[in-house]
Scaffold this motif. Structure first.
Motif, short mmCIF file in Angstrom:
data_model
loop_
_atom_site.label_atom_id
_atom_site.label_comp_id
_atom_site.label_asym_id
_atom_site.label_seq_id
_atom_site.Cartn_x
_atom_site.Cartn_y
_atom_site.Cartn_z
N THR A 40 0.83 -1.21 0.00
CA THR A 40 0.00 0.00 0.00
C THR A 40 0.86 1.26 0.00
O THR A 40 0.57 2.22 -0.73
CB THR A 40 -0.93 0.02 1.23
N MET A 41 1.92 1.27 0.79
CA MET A 41 2.80 2.44 0.82
C MET A 41 3.57 2.59 -0.49
O MET A 41 3.85 3.72 -0.92
CB MET A 41 3.75 2.35 2.01
N ALA A 42 3.92 1.46 -1.13
CA ALA A 42 4.55 1.54 -2.45
C ALA A 42 3.59 2.17 -3.45
O ALA A 42 3.99 3.00 -4.29
CB ALA A 42 4.98 0.16 -2.91
N MET A 43 2.32 1.79 -3.37
CA MET A 43 1.30 2.40 -4.24
C MET A 43 1.23 3.91 -3.99
O MET A 43 1.12 4.70 -4.94
CB MET A 43 -0.06 1.76 -3.99
N TRP A 44 1.29 4.30 -2.71
CA TRP A 44 1.25 5.72 -2.40
C TRP A 44 2.46 6.43 -3.01
O TRP A 44 2.33 7.53 -3.56
CB TRP A 44 1.21 5.93 -0.89
N GLY A 45 3.62 5.81 -2.92
CA GLY A 45 4.81 6.40 -3.51
C GLY A 45 4.68 6.60 -5.00
O GLY A 45 5.04 7.66 -5.54
N PHE A 46 4.12 5.61 -5.70
CA PHE A 46 3.93 5.75 -7.14
C PHE A 46 2.86 6.80 -7.47
O PHE A 46 2.97 7.50 -8.49
CB PHE A 46 3.56 4.39 -7.74
N ILE A 47 1.84 6.91 -6.63
CA ILE A 47 0.84 7.96 -6.81
C ILE A 47 1.50 9.33 -6.71
O ILE A 47 1.24 10.22 -7.54
CB ILE A 47 -0.29 7.82 -5.77
N VAL A 48 2.35 9.50 -5.72
CA VAL A 48 3.05 10.78 -5.53
C VAL A 48 3.92 11.10 -6.74
O VAL A 48 3.87 12.21 -7.29
CB VAL A 48 3.91 10.74 -4.25
N VAL A 49 4.72 10.12 -7.18
CA VAL A 49 5.61 10.35 -8.33
C VAL A 49 4.80 10.65 -9.58
O VAL A 49 5.10 11.59 -10.33
CB VAL A 49 6.53 9.13 -8.56
N GLY A 50 3.75 9.86 -9.82
CA GLY A 50 2.93 10.09 -11.01
C GLY A 50 2.27 11.46 -11.00
O GLY A 50 2.24 12.15 -12.03
N ALA A 51 1.77 11.87 -9.84
CA ALA A 51 1.13 13.19 -9.74
C ALA A 51 2.14 14.30 -9.98
O ALA A 51 1.83 15.30 -10.64
CB ALA A 51 0.48 13.34 -8.36
N LEU A 52 3.35 14.14 -9.46
CA LEU A 52 4.38 15.16 -9.66
C LEU A 52 4.80 15.25 -11.12
O LEU A 52 5.04 16.35 -11.64
CB LEU A 52 5.60 14.86 -8.78
N VAL A 53 4.89 14.11 -11.79
CA VAL A 53 5.24 14.12 -13.22
C VAL A 53 4.16 14.83 -14.02
O VAL A 53 4.45 15.70 -14.86
CB VAL A 53 5.44 12.68 -13.74
N ILE A 54 2.90 14.49 -13.78
CA ILE A 54 1.79 15.12 -14.49
C ILE A 54 1.75 16.62 -14.20
O ILE A 54 1.55 17.43 -15.11
CB ILE A 54 0.46 14.45 -14.09
N GLY A 55 1.97 16.99 -12.93
CA GLY A 55 1.95 18.40 -12.57
C GLY A 55 3.09 19.19 -13.18
O GLY A 55 2.98 20.41 -13.36
N SER A 56 4.19 18.50 -13.52
CA SER A 56 5.36 19.19 -14.07
C SER A 56 5.25 19.44 -15.57
O SER A 56 5.94 20.32 -16.11
CB SER A 56 6.62 18.35 -13.80
N LEU A 57 4.39 18.67 -16.25
CA LEU A 57 4.38 18.72 -17.71
C LEU A 57 3.97 20.08 -18.27
O LEU A 57 4.67 20.58 -19.17
CB LEU A 57 3.46 17.62 -18.25
#
Length: 265
Positions: free
Chosen positions: A221-238
């Motif tokens: 579950t925490m790994a999923m949270w980490g990937f959610i954070v990374v994915g959101a940051l990538v999308i927000g950076s585009l």
């Protein structure tokens, strides 16, 4: 006039070792929903725009002035996730205040400076900055391992070297691998440390060990949270980093609610 107690009085004095719960995907969805609700109630996107764009402008100007810093542009921004928990601490404070029914105006972002935990927060922040610096050193070392110390002739030439040569692909693989290790370490140490320091009368060691125990108790579950954070940051950076002005505070608020779900009150 609102009836508010000082932060020192609001922090609960509980046992030294907080109890860690098991959580699942439904808890992550709920934490995100609550984080978005906090952002809608306390929008801080203008604050984050004022923080993000001076940094972006400074790096862009430095890159235009001399391409010697070009190999570090991506590590600089990618490594931003390593100090994200420190940057988001104001969001934790606002979510904490909203939870308690206190005033939630943006000026309370800086109330953490008056928190009894400020010394511990500073110590943990210094640790994260040290890890961030170590990541930049590692990124520079990896680049020099494959391309030496030669300065790229232009942005186009640098992109050609990185994306169309065997050395470039080796650089990408090695850099992403090492960066992933740095991210895992920081995530494990800090995902719940700062919220816990704000919420309870504990020291740095207890906050960090609780964060580590939470990750070990909920690895998937925490790994999923980490990937959610990374994915959101990538999308927000585009879109020229504009999206980060929303993504960063929403993730900060959501992390507070994740903390509430993982650490027993």
């Amino acid at each position: 006039m609102t009836n508010e107690k000082p932060i020192a009085d609001e922090r609960a004095y509980r046992p030294a070792q907080p109890v860690v719960r098991k959580i699942d995907k439904a808890d992550l969805r709920d934490a995100l929903a609550r984080g978005l609700a906090d952002f809608n109630a306390m929008p801080t996107h203008l604050v984050f725009l004022c923080l993000i764009y001076p940094i972006v402008t400074l790096v862009a100007a430095r890159t235009a002035a001399g391409y010697e810093v070009l190999p570090l542009v991506f590590p600089l921004f990618a490594g931003y996730t390593l100090i994200g928990p420190l940057v988001a601490i104001g969001m934790y404070e606002l979510s904490r205040r909203r939870e308690k029914g206190l005033d939630i105006s943006r000026r309370h972002l800086f109330d953490v400076l008056r928190s009894p935990a400020i010394d511990a927060i500073v110590v943990l922040g210094i640790v994260l900055m040290g890890i961030y610096s170590a990541w930049l050193f590692a990124a520079q070392t990896i680049y020099e391992l494959y391309f030496g110390s030669a300065v790229p002739a232009s942005i186009a030439e640098f992109a050609r070297q990185v994306f169309t040569t065997p050395s470039g692909w080796a650089l990408i693989i090695a850099g992403c691998g090492v960066g992933f290790l740095f991210a895992v370490v920081v995530f494990t140490l800090s995902v719940l440390s700062f919220p816990l320091l704000l919420d309870r009368d504990v020291g740095v060691i207890t906050a960090v060990t609780t964060s580590v125990r939470a990750v070990l108790a909920n690895p998937t579950t925490m790994a999923m949270w980490g990937f959610i954070v990374v994915g959101a940051l990538v999308i927000g950076s585009l879109p020229f980093f504009v999206g980060l002005a929303v993504v960063l505070p929403v993730l900060g608020h959501s992390t507070w609610h994740l903390y509430r779900k993982v650490v027993k009150s």
